[in-house]
Enzyme design. Structure first.
Site, PDB file in Angstrom:
ATOM      1  NE  ARG A 244      -4.303  -1.335   0.125  1.00 18.77           N
ATOM      2  CZ  ARG A 244      -4.412  -2.370  -0.699  1.00 18.77           C
ATOM      3  NH1 ARG A 244      -3.416  -2.680  -1.504  1.00 18.77           N
ATOM      4  NH2 ARG A 244      -5.513  -3.092  -0.704  1.00 18.77           N
ATOM      5  CD  GLU A 273      -3.117   3.010  -5.457  1.00 25.47           C
ATOM      6  OE1 GLU A 273      -2.257   2.470  -4.738  1.00 25.47           O
ATOM      7  OE2 GLU A 273      -4.143   2.410  -5.872  1.00 25.47           O
ATOM      8  CG  HIS A 292      -3.614  -0.823  -6.801  1.00 24.72           C
ATOM      9  ND1 HIS A 292      -3.980  -0.284  -5.587  1.00 24.72           N
ATOM     10  CD2 HIS A 292      -3.537  -2.165  -6.563  1.00 24.72           C
ATOM     11  CE1 HIS A 292      -4.112  -1.247  -4.678  1.00 24.72           C
ATOM     12  NE2 HIS A 292      -3.845  -2.401  -5.248  1.00 24.72           N
TER      13      HIS A 292
END
Lengths: 327, 335
Positions: A244, A273, A292
């Site tokens: 993360r 993000e 991601h």
């Protein structure tokens, strides 16, 4: 009349960037009465009582106390992926709502991406591609080199399911593997991948050519890698983050990269993000960022949908829930 | 086996001809000190400016990225030339028979090359499958691409890899792919021993067609010979699955590039990742440079500090052995 018998499940939306995929929606509609957030908000009083489950795809819809109060018959939230840092588990528990995630099916894809980022970064694949296609390129310079992965030292921080799969893959590249974890793995597991336990994270940081972060985000792992940790790393080392964004102190990382405290970084995750378009990380030559995509394969997303469906069906039937997340 | 040079005090070190130092095709600056321990380095420029004196001194040539070019003229002007050492393993740029006809030995550098080239192959396979380069552009683009993008790649773990060319590099790829739980098929001139196959779980495909129609990833790892020239053409690509990816880490000429462009444009195959092209670099208006489903890298193969250093060490060992009349660790004979 049959459609009314299907349990009502709340989703964010169908299609678009983070909505449920069209082909997944077809599958879900055979088993559930799908209600989008838009439909719900237009008819809160009627639909609120009908919704018994939430199908959370890419962390949407966002669940807060207001929503929980308006869904009196909500039994279960099925969340896609393995991370649950975006959920307030205590809050959900206080409303008697169960939670499930999709832990194991994401492991190999995420481990594969970790390896992809390590190889791409060390061999300067993205830079190389840009050189290969650039209209200004006339020749490939002979002294343009990367760093070798085979035989190098990999330090894995977080040796859970995903971390262990990374170790299995790295072993085939004849890498020396160090790991740091809350608990040491047993001897057979260590031996199978040739991994050496580093009780102190500093020992791992000082020896590794590649440091890969594979922890989940908890209050203890928040900013786990900061200025101090980056300075302990070798100046030739590369940091890879597939956990993360918040596990890394991003400002400290920018500074470390600009001042050559470490050599490079490869990040599948950032905070937020996406990053703001003027963020310094986007401009550094020695940084690879991916949006991601840890578990972003066609096959795994299908498996996620199936897992989540099973969990919802079990939850609604009062049966043991596969992949239940307990407080 | 380390061979120490037999140098008497006052005797000169043997002359080693190289193309240049640094620059486009030159010996790496970092390697110069090491080479000067064993040889008197002579660049092509120095040689051409002073042929009369230099020509007898040259006992060995060290090729870096195929330069200097070895032709009849050069061979005729080096009467004391004993050995040519090639950086890397491919020898397709050398006329082996011509060189041998002058009584000159040749060596390549197989050991140094295999791990880093296998790593390159795996890097390309993973980058292509997971759309890493496209993803990077989405992640850093100033525009709205991030908001629109939600793309998926294809799985590597558990997929089928077809390796065409199972020499030392191909085998190292198999070892790596096995750790990704890939099913491995291979096609080779000769079949490997049973233990070697079992160690990586590889299945032999005597007919290349069998490999092509089953593989999710086709990795080309052959040396370039008249038999492998355009080995992968229209027919072969049409045999591949439309979801398959072609990875080339051998030589550009092993693939029919025009056929590849057509196959990629029309969805005959999903994508390609090429560390090698013909020529290198490609002309700047070449269609391959514009296709979204192609990753091209600038012949990364052995471009690491470690591999290049090992290549030079291997070359020096071979040269010293040849000059001492001893067996060379990696001599190459014209086939």
């Amino acid at each position: 009349m049959e459609a009314q018998e299907l349990p009502c499940v709340l989703i964010d939306c169908i299609g678009g960037k983070h909505g449920v995929y069209e082909d997944h929606a077809e599958f879900l509609k055979e088993r559930f009465c799908l209600i989008t957030m838009k439909e719900y908000l237009e008819n809160k009083n009627f639909l609120g009582k009908k919704i018994r489950a939430i199908y959370m795809w890419y962390h949407k819809p966002v669940i807060n106390e207001e929503l929980l109060q308006s869904l009196p018959n909500l039994k279960i939230v099925a969340s896609s992926g393995v991370g649950i840092d975006h959920l307030d588990l205590s809050l959900l528990s206080s409303y008697g709502v169960k939670v499930s995630n999709t832990p194991f099916i994401v492991s190999t894809d995420t481990a594969d991406l970790g390896m992809a980022l390590m190889l791409a970064s060390s061999r300067r694949l993205v830079e190389g591609h840009q050189m290969a296609i650039s209209p200004d390129t006339e020749y490939f310079p002979a002294d343009w080199l990367g760093a070798e992965v085979s035989g190098a030292t990999l330090g894995i921080i977080g040796m859970g399911t995903i971390g262990y799969k990374v170790a299995e893959r790295a072993k085939a590249f004849e890498m020396k593997i160090l790991y740091h974890n809350r608990k040491q793995r047993n001897k057979e597991e260590e031996r199978a991948v040739g991994a050496t336990y580093c009780k102190k994270i500093d020992d791992l940081l000082q020896q590794a050519d590649f440091v890969m972060l594979v922890v989940n985000l908890t209050p203890q792992t928040h900013k786990l890698i900061g200025k101090r940790e980056l300075q302990l790393m070798k100046p030739t080392a590369i940091l890879i983050n597939i956990s993360r964004g918040l596990v890394v102190d991003q400002d400290a990382l920018v500074e470390a990269l600009q001042n050559k405290v470490i050599k490079a970084a490869a990040l599948d995750v950032t905070y937020p993000e996406p990053l703001p378009r003027d963020h310094p990380l986007l401009k550094l030559k020695n940084v690879i960022i991916t949006p991601h995509i840890g578990s972003a394969t066609v096959k795994t997303r299908h498996l996620m949908k199936e897992n989540m469906t099973e969990s919802i069906q079990a939850g609604l039937a009062g049966l043991p829930i596969p992949n239940e997340v307990l407080l | 086996m380390k061979v120490k040079p037999k140098i008497m005090k006052g005797e000169e070190l043997p002359g080693l001809l190289v193309n240049e130092i640094g620059g486009m095709h030159g010996i790496l600056h970092d390697h110069v000190e090491f080479l000067k321990k064993h040889f008197c380095l002579i660049t092509m420029k120095e040689f051409l400016e002073n042929k009369k004196n230099m020509s007898k001194k040259v006992q060995a040539v060290y090729l870096w990225w195929h330069k200097p070019v070895i032709d009849k003229d050069l061979l005729q002007s080096l009467p004391n030339l004993k050995v040519i050492a090639n950086s890397g393993v491919g020898m397709d740029h050398l006329d082996l028979k011509l060189v041998a006809s002058f009584g000159v030995k040749m060596a390549n550098a197989p050991c140094a090359v295999s791990s880093s080239t296998a790593d390159t192959g795996m890097a390309l396979l993973l980058a292509s499958a997971r759309r890493l380069v496209e993803g990077y552009h989405v992640a850093v683009s100033p525009g709205m691409e991030y908001c629109e993008a939600d793309f998926l790649g294809v799985e590597v773990t558990g997929a089928t890899l077809g390796i065409i060319g199972m020499g030392s590099i191909g085998y190292k790829i198999a070892l790596r792919a096995k750790a990704f739980e890939m099913k491995i098929l291979y096609h080779n001139r000769t079949r490997r021993k049973e233990q070697e196959e079992q160690a990586v779980g590889a299945l032999y495909c005597e007919k290349i067609d069998d490999l092509l129609c089953q593989a999710d990833f086709v990795m080309v790892v052959v040396s370039l010979t008249p038999q492998t020239h355009k080995l992968i053409g229209k027919r072969e690509m049409e045999l591949m699955k439309p979801t398959a990816t072609l990875i080339n880490i051998s030589r550009g000429a092993v693939v029919d590039q025009e056929a590849l462009v057509i196959a990629l444009r029309s969805g005959v195959i999903r994508a390609a990742a090429l560390d090698v092209t013909y020529p290198e670099p490609l002309p700047r208006d070449h269609p391959l440079l514009k296709l979204k489903n192609v990753i091209i890298t600038p012949h990364l193969g052995i471009k690491t500090d470690k591999a290049t250093r090992m290549i030079t060490e291997e070359a020096v060992e071979n040269i010293l052995a040849a000059l001492a009349g001893l067996p060379m660790p990696s001599e190459v004979h014209p086939s």
